[in-house]
Design a protein around this motif. Structure first.
Motif: not given
Length: 240
Positions: A145-163
């Motif tokens: 679980i990514l807690h309080w994500y504050t990073g770039a929008e572009k990485h969200i899909a990559e984290f999703i792809d990683a499960g």
């Protein structure tokens, strides 16, 4: 479905922690109480009785400057005492400790063990999203679980792809940069309070406000069934 789920709460950071523990049980809110160090985790395990609704995670907080190799050794030895790991992660923001190599190495070691033993992790990633993503892709833990994500929008899909899943709190949906959180798929959304570090309708978070947090987040996502959505998602991450 009336029972709410809070995937990230700092019970030991409140002065009236005993009162709040009783309140969580009375409200029947399934709450993961994260800690900042193995020592604090051990103290909490001795002080509180875990219940159906009150669970404790072992932590190695990236902003806890006093953590050492000895603490990491203790962390690895104590991991078997819980199914929950957090708060862990890496922080490369201006307020983070200087020993970045140690923090990265510690995080990788923890993720490797979590992947091997299928622990549920709640991860702090401020300023270090790319480094964390690389490690997660290397070990592919099933419960992250990514807690309080504050990073770039572009990485969200990559984290999703990683499960990965994302835990969302009231401050996130109220922020100026909240648009990126709409990119989180419905089946990867969880809810956190991150109490006491959030506010709900101008009030410092306490467990009585979890329902209001859900309402605010539900409004942001236009999801009237957010309680059921989060329940289903949490059930999925627990049973994977």
């Amino acid at each position: 479905m009336s029972n709410l789920i809070d995937t990230h709460f700092h019970l030991d950071h409140y002065r009236n922690y005993m009162e709040l523990a009783e309140k969580i049980n009375a409200l029947k809110q399934y709450t993961i109480c994260v800690t900042n160090s193995p020592g604090v985790f051990l103290s909490c395990k001795k002080m509180f009785q875990e219940t159906q609704y009150l669970k404790f995670a072992i932590g190695f907080h990236p902003q806890e400057e006093t953590l050492s190799q000895d603490d990491l050794r203790d962390f690895m030895l104590l991991m078997d005492r819980t199914n929950y790991v957090g708060e862990i992660g890496v922080d490369f923001s201006h307020s983070s400790p200087k020993n970045r190599d140690f923090r990265l190495a510690a995080f990788e070691k923890i993720v490797s063990k979590c992947a091997e033993t299928n622990k549920l992790m709640t991860v702090h990633s401020r300023g270090a999203e790319e480094e964390i993503l690389e490690i997660i892709k290397r070990y592919m833990p099933k419960r992250c679980i990514l807690h309080w994500y504050t990073g770039a929008e572009k990485h969200i899909a990559e984290f999703i792809d990683a499960g990965c899943y994302f835990s969302v709190n009231s401050n996130m949906v109220d922020s100026k940069s909240n648009s990126k959180y709409r990119n989180i798929p419905k089946d990867r959304i969880l809810v956190e309070s991150d109490g006491p570090y959030t506010r709900v309708d101008g009030k410092k978070y306490t467990p009585e406000l979890l329902h209001s947090s859900y309402e605010k987040i539900a409004g942001f996502y236009a999801d009237r069934d957010l309680v059921q959505t989060v329940y289903d998602n949490f059930k999925s991450i627990l049973t994977v």
